[in-house]
Design a protein around this motif. Structure first.
Motif, PDB file in Angstrom:
ATOM      1  N   LEU A   1      17.142  15.919 -39.744  1.00  0.00           N
ATOM      2  CA  LEU A   1      16.626  14.797 -40.539  1.00  0.00           C
ATOM      3  C   LEU A   1      15.348  14.223 -39.917  1.00  0.00           C
ATOM      4  N   SER A   2      15.334  14.136 -38.600  1.00  0.00           N
ATOM      5  CA  SER A   2      14.149  13.653 -37.897  1.00  0.00           C
ATOM      6  C   SER A   2      12.972  14.592 -38.130  1.00  0.00           C
ATOM      7  N   TYR A   3      13.246  15.892 -38.115  1.00  0.00           N
ATOM      8  CA  TYR A   3      12.203  16.883 -38.372  1.00  0.00           C
ATOM      9  C   TYR A   3      11.663  16.734 -39.795  1.00  0.00           C
ATOM     10  N   ILE A   4      12.552  16.594 -40.773  1.00  0.00           N
ATOM     11  CA  ILE A   4      12.138  16.452 -42.179  1.00  0.00           C
ATOM     12  C   ILE A   4      11.280  15.202 -42.343  1.00  0.00           C
ATOM     13  N   LEU A   5      11.709  14.091 -41.758  1.00  0.00           N
ATOM     14  CA  LEU A   5      10.942  12.847 -41.854  1.00  0.00           C
ATOM     15  C   LEU A   5       9.548  13.031 -41.244  1.00  0.00           C
ATOM     16  N   SER A   6       9.488  13.674 -40.106  1.00  0.00           N
ATOM     17  CA  SER A   6       8.197  13.890 -39.441  1.00  0.00           C
ATOM     18  C   SER A   6       7.317  14.847 -40.230  1.00  0.00           C
ATOM     19  N   PHE A   7       7.910  15.863 -40.823  1.00  0.00           N
ATOM     20  CA  PHE A   7       7.153  16.777 -41.668  1.00  0.00           C
ATOM     21  C   PHE A   7       6.546  16.016 -42.844  1.00  0.00           C
ATOM     22  N   ILE A   8       7.312  15.110 -43.418  1.00  0.00           N
ATOM     23  CA  ILE A   8       6.814  14.292 -44.530  1.00  0.00           C
ATOM     24  C   ILE A   8       5.659  13.413 -44.055  1.00  0.00           C
ATOM     25  N   TYR A   9       5.814  12.782 -42.898  1.00  0.00           N
ATOM     26  CA  TYR A   9       4.724  11.944 -42.369  1.00  0.00           C
ATOM     27  C   TYR A   9       3.445  12.749 -42.129  1.00  0.00           C
ATOM     28  N   VAL A  10       3.562  13.909 -41.525  1.00  0.00           N
ATOM     29  CA  VAL A  10       2.371  14.738 -41.277  1.00  0.00           C
ATOM     30  C   VAL A  10       1.749  15.144 -42.620  1.00  0.00           C
TER      31      VAL A  10
END
Length: 161
Positions: A7-16
């Motif tokens: 979930l942290s990875y998905i959130l960060s991917f969205i931010y980038v």
């Protein structure tokens, strides 16, 4: 548990992705590139390069306060760096700044910076509240900034007429 890390990875991917899309629109407003604009761009890229580190740490320690706070600090600093880049572009373009016309006083950007500060502080008290705010802010920015897009297309349309 792998789920919080994912979930942290998905959130960060969205931010980038959000930064990538808005950065694309931002740079299309430029008439000329200067040294300070390039360095401001590198400043933004530096903070964005820390997102995977902060994301991984927060995901691996999803209930820990320091990783959740660091994630918010990285997002805050990326937001500040983006704001600095905007201001330099506006100053470089001076009176003919398409960007200035498009973003106005950038209330959404200023509110976001304040929210990142609050979320990073809240992470010390309750990490899940901060993480929920990070998700809400990502949703707020999920669609690329249409203000710039509208201004660019209206300018192109005027030039063709």
């Amino acid at each position: 548990m792998i789920f919080p890390t994912f979930l942290s990875y998905i959130l960060s991917f969205i931010y980038v992705g959000i930064y990538w899309n808005n950065h694309h629109h931002l740079l299309h407003t430029l008439q000329k590139v200067t040294g300070p604009v390039l360095w401001a761009n590198h400043h933004l890229l530096f903070w964005l390069s820390l997102v995977p580190f902060a994301s991984g740490w927060m995901g691996a320690n999803h209930s820990a306060t320091v990783p959740a706070a660091l994630y918010g600090i990285v997002l805050l600093m990326a937001s500040i760096a983006y704001n600095v880049l905007q201001k330099l572009i506006i100053n470089t373009e001076q009176g003919s700044s398409t960007l200035k016309q498009a973003i106005g006083n950038d209330t959404k950007g200023k509110i976001s910076m304040l929210a990142y500060m609050i979320a990073a502080g809240l992470a010390i008290i309750q990490p899940w509240i901060a993480q929920a705010l990070y998700v809400i802010l990502a949703l707020l920015w999920l669609i690329p900034d249409r203000r710039i897009e509208r201004m660019l297309y209206s300018t192109e349309k005027d030039e063709r007429s």
